[in-house]
Design a protein around this motif. Structure first.
Motif, PDB file in Angstrom:
ATOM      1  N   ALA A 285       0.826  -1.204   0.000  1.00 12.47           N
ATOM      2  CA  ALA A 285       0.000   0.000   0.000  1.00 12.47           C
ATOM      3  C   ALA A 285       0.862   1.256   0.000  1.00 12.47           C
ATOM      4  O   ALA A 285       0.566   2.234  -0.686  1.00 12.47           O
ATOM      5  CB  ALA A 285      -0.917  -0.012   1.211  1.00 12.47           C
ATOM      6  N   VAL A 286       1.960   1.226   0.771  1.00  9.56           N
ATOM      7  CA  VAL A 286       2.850   2.391   0.833  1.00  9.56           C
ATOM      8  C   VAL A 286       3.438   2.664  -0.543  1.00  9.56           C
ATOM      9  O   VAL A 286       3.539   3.814  -0.986  1.00  9.56           O
ATOM     10  CB  VAL A 286       3.976   2.137   1.867  1.00  9.56           C
ATOM     11  CG1 VAL A 286       4.987   3.257   1.833  1.00  9.56           C
ATOM     12  CG2 VAL A 286       3.389   1.986   3.248  1.00  9.56           C
TER      13      VAL A 286
ATOM     14  N   ARG B 169       2.057   1.905  -3.376  1.00  9.27           N
ATOM     15  CA  ARG B 169       1.010   2.438  -4.247  1.00  9.27           C
ATOM     16  C   ARG B 169       0.834   3.932  -3.994  1.00  9.27           C
ATOM     17  O   ARG B 169       0.674   4.726  -4.914  1.00  9.27           O
ATOM     18  CB  ARG B 169      -0.302   1.692  -4.019  1.00  9.27           C
ATOM     19  CG  ARG B 169      -1.345   2.077  -5.044  1.00  9.27           C
ATOM     20  CD  ARG B 169      -2.589   1.196  -5.016  1.00  9.27           C
ATOM     21  NE  ARG B 169      -2.272  -0.205  -4.860  1.00  9.27           N
ATOM     22  CZ  ARG B 169      -2.782  -0.961  -3.872  1.00  9.27           C
ATOM     23  NH1 ARG B 169      -3.608  -0.451  -2.993  1.00  9.27           N
ATOM     24  NH2 ARG B 169      -2.451  -2.226  -3.781  1.00  9.27           N
ATOM     25  N   LEU B 170       0.865   4.322  -2.713  1.00  7.61           N
ATOM     26  CA  LEU B 170       0.717   5.738  -2.367  1.00  7.61           C
ATOM     27  C   LEU B 170       1.877   6.557  -2.938  1.00  7.61           C
ATOM     28  O   LEU B 170       1.679   7.625  -3.508  1.00  7.61           O
ATOM     29  CB  LEU B 170       0.678   5.900  -0.847  1.00  7.61           C
ATOM     30  CG  LEU B 170      -0.627   5.458  -0.195  1.00  7.61           C
ATOM     31  CD1 LEU B 170      -0.444   5.344   1.306  1.00  7.61           C
ATOM     32  CD2 LEU B 170      -1.727   6.442  -0.527  1.00  7.61           C
TER      33      LEU B 170
END
Lengths: 858, 280
Positions: free
Chosen positions: A486-487, A489-490
């Protein structure tokens, strides 16, 4: 308007932290410019002072056919002189209080009893004079007495102290004319500023024989004006007294011509330094663009409010520009101070190196401060003009807008099209320069095309940047989500959300990386070319020349010829000559052994043409002056001797070699016909078969009494050439570090501002469970994507420039293209590390952000 | 002093609750929160006891500056208390290190805020799964699909927040809170920026997730119509819980609020949230 100015001033005050780095980059660029201007003015004043402090009221010297460059006066060996009669003639002239014969030369080497050279180690020359009572002294005695009689010499105190010489110490004076033993009888201190030259004083007869080798002759006649007589009025009278064979100059004219000579030498250095400053400012302007863009974006609601309550577009734009002016003003003021401070430090450093400028102090030209402010404010306002116009377009409805960190949409199709066209122009220009120049040797056209191509590629970089950023960053960061979840992707989303900002940030890094890469490629290519040439087996086994560039006395050549194992000695002599109003170096060579000794490369003709009395010209001059085989060439020597020659050969300069400007070549016999006094300048030796190994020690032994002679074998020669290349390269790398520092500041700046801008987002992330470590990772990954992008594009650009530059300089001996892969790899790794390093502060700040601050209602 | 008595009867008595974790999804005991010091000292919460019963929708009401947002931020682990204790389930939050607090928030609390609920760079689906993704946890796919369908978000999953209406954005935020099946969902003025139709939708959604899914929700609001959806309503004034209503109607809430505001006018100061730094 007063209100808007007040708002502007308060905005700057309110966003002090965000403006800091903009001020810093302006200060860096301006400081560098200020330091360059002040330092070059100071050095100019110091050297001018040196050349003019000893200038007489009126000086008459033998008329030169053209103005010879200072450093070339020494090499011709044919120093023009005046007879003793001339001194008498001047002393009889009304208005002259006293007339003196002057002997002045640069061709002197002082050697101590152990055979070690005495004098400056900085490469500055040692000047030799006859001692006489001057109205405007060059130096004053500080110990001992004036030289009187043969064998007495006075030296400048710093040289004597450095060589541990005391009064009574024996020394030898080596000149092309003679080697003379002498005793140190006095020490002298330079009357004006001494920028590090050595001084030697002898009595007049000794100076004439030891320095000139021409008893009873003088290099000039000086006159002291009687009280109340104007120099300018006296000069024509002196000229009349001596007839047409002399040039007469007043003290003032001497000063200005000396200043002009120093300035022309310094200007190259000055322009190079200013070029570096320009690069730093260019890179810095990217940072300023980003700062203002983000400040404007973050203040859209405020600007909308201003518009809603009645501010006109122009007023809003002017307000933002007002902020830019304040930032520029501040940066320029800081830069001015920093630049002067830097000069003071450099002056101290130079004093440590024996170059004492304290007598002139720091010379701050009147235009320094205006230039600093003009530059600082100009750059800032130019960089801020785009964001300022955007601010003016803020709609009054912005007040009502939900405030999230802005996301750019679209990269502008028109922009991409124009950028693509400019890129094509850049590629075309570089390609043409690369392909055309080696064939034609037209460096002027090629250089122009190259400059056009380089500039156009920078413009294309700016135009295509956003589109490129979206492409490259997206490609680079595709792996992020898979690697970092997720990190990742951010981080990916953040890096591509503002392609224009990413591009601008990366552009600073791109310029730095491209410059270093292309310079590295050029240097590596030059190095490879030199090695290829030197190890090809062609060329001399040993090259002998004077250490200070002074000619070799005849006994050196004789001694070398007598050394066993020397198969051949190829002599080279120089004489400056005037050709179509400009100075060229005309060399005379031994044609019989030239091919074996220096392996010249001819484009047309051969060494035989020289043997037949014809002229060889270098390829670049041939092209520039439109010379072909059979063209007549009319030369004039310093003493006015004319020479009419025919072009018989056109040659390429050796790798890394050749003097600047034109190099013409004839046989020794041809040169001797016009300049019989020219001395040997360098000797190229070929060893007899099997004798090469033992030749070095034998040569050193034979020349033990002539320490001014430098003896270089092939490896020495190669290393010397390489050393020069490396020195220039290290200097340039050092200076480019400035641009890289500014680029790093840019990355820090953008990250820090975007962290501030995304305060709420980060707060939300923290609220829904992102740990501090995850936030830090996210910011670091963003930085990594941006710096990777900047590095990749910079490497591509650098390869383009470097390869084109190599082709361009083929004519200057850079014949082989070579890529320094280790340097390139180190650069790539370094740039990425720099990106990560830049993220440290902003990442920490982002991680520390308070959850609630992010969520607070706006 | 009927208000005072109501306060006593309905709130938890700290010493008596034998297994509070079973009855309450979240609980505050004697919680005080003080900002600043000296002359700028502001007491936002003043010894509050409050409990959020499992499977109920509890609304927290009060005039501006009453401390309702502060209370919820302390209960949800967004902010730390100055005094007192806070539990989520059986886990005490007070004194928990920063990292553990973050992970507890991520795993056991869901959030729906008034505005700016979603990350602009992520699409709806990515926003919904963000907490789980950050935790490196896999979600129950069937459950995620059910939530998405229940909230009618299926056609919008690939859209970014910028391409969604305010109501849709708020529904995505609700979905993000629901998919993790948290102990407690904190909804802080979730309808504050919505038109009445969208607000009705979101409130209906919250009500259904309590009734159908057994979710516990704390709803901070100053809209009596919103509070009327709640099982219980806590009223705060000057940092204290002053009264509690059970399953009130909107007029009941309105009347109680009016009484409170009368009191507020009478009281010396109405500080609280308004003095806090709210960004620019």
């Amino acid at each position: 308007m007063r209100t808007m100015l007040r708002v502007a001033a308060r905005s700057v005050a309110a966003s002090k932290a965000r403006m800091t780095l903009s001020v810093v980059v302006v200060a860096l660029g301006v400081g560098f410019v200020v330091a360059t201007l002040v330092l070059s003015a100071t050095i100019n004043a110091a050297f001018t002072g040196l050349f003019t402090s000893g200038a007489a009221d009126v000086t008459a010297s033998p008329r030169a056919a053209f103005a010879v460059e200072v450093e070339d006066q020494a090499i011709s060996g044919s120093v023009p002189t005046l007879p003793t009669d001339a001194v008498d003639a001047v002393s009889r002239t009304p208005g002259v209080a006293a007339a003196h014969g002057e002997v002045a030369t640069q061709d002197v080497t002082v050697v101590d009893a152990a055979g070690q050279p005495v004098g400056p180690e900085s490469g500055a020359p040692t000047l030799g004079y006859n001692w006489y009572l001057r109205a405007h002294p060059i130096a004053t005695l500080t110990a001992g007495h004036a030289p009187a009689g043969p064998g007495q010499v006075v030296l400048d105190a710093p040289s004597a102290v450095a060589a541990h010489l005391d009064l009574g110490s024996p020394v030898r004076l080596v000149t092309p004319a003679a080697t003379t033993g002498a005793t140190l009888v006095g020490l002298a201190a330079s009357a004006g500023t001494n920028p590090g030259v050595g001084l030697v004083f002898l009595d007049t007869p000794t100076a004439q024989t030891a320095l000139l080798g021409q008893p009873g002759r003088f290099t000039a006649v000086t006159a002291d004006a009687a009280p109340g007589v104007d120099d300018a009025a006296l000069a024509p009278a002196v000229a009349r007294a001596l007839g047409s064979a002399v040039d007469v100059a007043t003290r003032e004219q001497q000063a200005s011509s000396a200043a002009a000579r120093v300035a022309s030498f310094l200007s190259t250095v000055t322009y190079a330094l200013l070029g570096v400053a320009a690069v730093a400012l260019l890179v810095g302007s990217f940072l300023i663009v980003n700062t203002f863009t983000m400040l404007v974006a973050g203040r859209m609601r405020e600007l909308g409010l201003l518009r809603a309550v009645g501010a006109r577009r122009g007023q809003v734009t002017a307000m933002v520009l007002g902020e830019a002016v304040l930032v520029g003003l501040l940066g320029a003021a800081v830069g001015l101070g920093a630049g002067l401070g830097l000069c003071a430090v450099l002056e101290a450093v130079l004093r440590g190196l024996g170059i004492d400028l304290s007598a002139v102090g720091l010379v701050v030209p009147g235009y320094t401060a205006p230039a600093a402010f003009l530059l600082g404010i100009g750059v800032t306002v130019a960089a801020a003009s785009g964001p300022a116009r955007r601010a003016g377009r803020a709609a009054p409805t912005e007040v009502l807008r939900e405030s999230a960190a802005p996301t750019e949409t679209g990269t502008g199709r028109g922009r991409v099209l124009v950028g693509g066209a400019v890129l094509l122009v850049a590629a075309g220009a570089l390609l043409t320069a690369a392909l055309l120049t080696p064939r034609t040797g037209d460096l002027l056209l090629g250089g122009g095309l190259f400059a056009l191509g380089a500039a156009a590629s920078l413009v294309a970089l700016v135009l295509l940047g956003p589109a490129l950023a979206r492409l490259v960053v997206a490609a680079l960061a595709t792996a992020y989500p898979r690697l970092f979840g997720a990190v990742g992707r951010l981080a990916h989303g953040n890096a591509v959300r503002a392609p224009r900002r990413t591009a601008t940030t990366a552009a600073a890094l791109t310029v730095g990386v491209a410059l270093v890469t292309s310079l590295g490629i050029l240097a590596s290519s030059l190095d490879t070319s030199i090695t290829a040439q030197v190890s090809s087996g062609l060329g001399a086994d040993y090259v002998l020349s004077g250490r200070g560039g002074q000619p070799l006395p005849p006994q050196v050549t004789d001694a070398v010829r007598a050394v066993p194992g020397v198969a051949s000695v190829t002599r080279q002599r120089y004489a400056p000559a005037g050709f179509r109003g400009a100075q060229v170096s005309l060399s005379g060579v031994d044609t019989a052994t030239l091919d074996a000794a220096t392996a010249p490369q001819y484009v047309a003709g051969d060494t035989g043409a020289l043997a037949r009395g014809q002229l060889d010209v270098d390829q670049a001059s041939a092209l520039a002056d439109g010379l072909t085989i059979g063209s007549p060439v009319h030369l004039t020597f310093v003493d006015g001797t004319p020479a009419d020659l025919t072009v018989g050969a056109i040659s390429k300069p050796p790798p890394g070699g050749g003097k600047d400007g034109s190099t013409f070549q004839v046989s020794l016999d041809t040169l001797a016909r016009y300049q019989p006094l020219a001395k040997d300048f360098s000797l190229s030796l070929l060893a007899a078969p099997g004798a090469a190994a033992g030749l070095g020690p034998a040569l050193h032994q034979a020349l033990a009494g002539d320490p001014q002679v430098s003896i270089q074998n092939r490896a020495d020669h190669q290393n010397a050439l390489r050393g020069q290349v490396d020195l220039v390269l290290e200097l340039l790398y050092g200076l480019l570090a400035l641009a890289v520092v500014v680029a790093v500041l840019g990355v820090i700046n953008t990250l820090a501002l975007s962290v501030v801008e995304r305060r709420r987002e980060i707060g939300l992330l923290r609220a829904v469970g992102a740990t501090r470590a995850q936030i830090r990772t996210m910011v670091r990954l963003e930085a990594l994507a941006v710096s990777l992008h900047g590095t990749v594009v910079g490497l591509v650009l650098g390869f383009g420039w470097g390869a084109a530059g190599q082709r361009l300089l083929t004519g200057y001996g850079v014949t082989t293209l070579s890529v320094p892969w280790a340097t390139v790899a180190a650069l790539a790794v370094g740039a990425v590390l720099v990106g990560l390093l830049a993220a440290v502060g902003p990442a920490r700040r982002a991680a520390r952000a308070d959850v609630l601050t992010g969520l607070a209602a706006t | 002093m009927s208000i005072e008595s109501g306060h006593r009867t309905e709130t938890v008595s700290p010493s008596t609750g034998p297994l509070p974790g079973q009855r309450y999804a979240a609980r505050a005991e004697g919680v005080s929160k003080v900002y600043g010091s000296g002359e700028t000292r502001v007491t936002a919460l003043d010894g509050v006891d409050a409990g959020f019963v499992r499977g109920e929708l509890t609304a927290v009401m009060g005039p501006s500056g009453s401390g309702k947002s502060t209370l919820m931020q302390c209960v949800a682990g967004l902010d730390r208390v100055t005094e007192g204790r806070v539990w989520i389930g059986e886990q005490e939050l007070t004194g928990l290190p920063e990292r553990a607090l973050t992970e507890l928030r991520r795993d056991r609390v869901g959030f729906v805020f008034q505005s700016f609920n979603l990350l602009p760079t992520l699409n709806a689906k990515e926003n919904i799964t963000l907490p789980a993704d950050l935790a490196g946890r896999t979600l129950d796919t069937d459950w995620v699909e059910q939530v998405i369908d229940t909230l009618g978000l299926r056609p919008r999953l690939a859209h970014r927040p910028g391409e969604l209406s305010g109501g849709q954005q708020q529904r995505v935020a609700c979905a993000r809170a629901l998919v993790g099946r948290p102990e407690l969902i904190l909804a802080d003025e979730p309808t504050g920026n919505l038109d009445s139709r969208a607000a009705g939708e979101v409130l209906g959604l919250l009500r259904r997730s309590v009734d159908d899914l057994g979710q516990t929700i704390a709803l901070v609001t100053h809209d009596p119509a919103a509070a009327a959806h709640a099982d219980r309503v806590l009223f705060l004034l000057d940092g204290r819980v002053v009264t509690t209503l059970r399953a009130p109607s909107a007029p009941d809430v309105l009347e109680t609020m009016a009484g409170l505001e009368q009191d507020a006018l009478g009281s010396a100061s109405a500080a609280g949230e308004d003095t806090r730094e709210t960004g620019r």
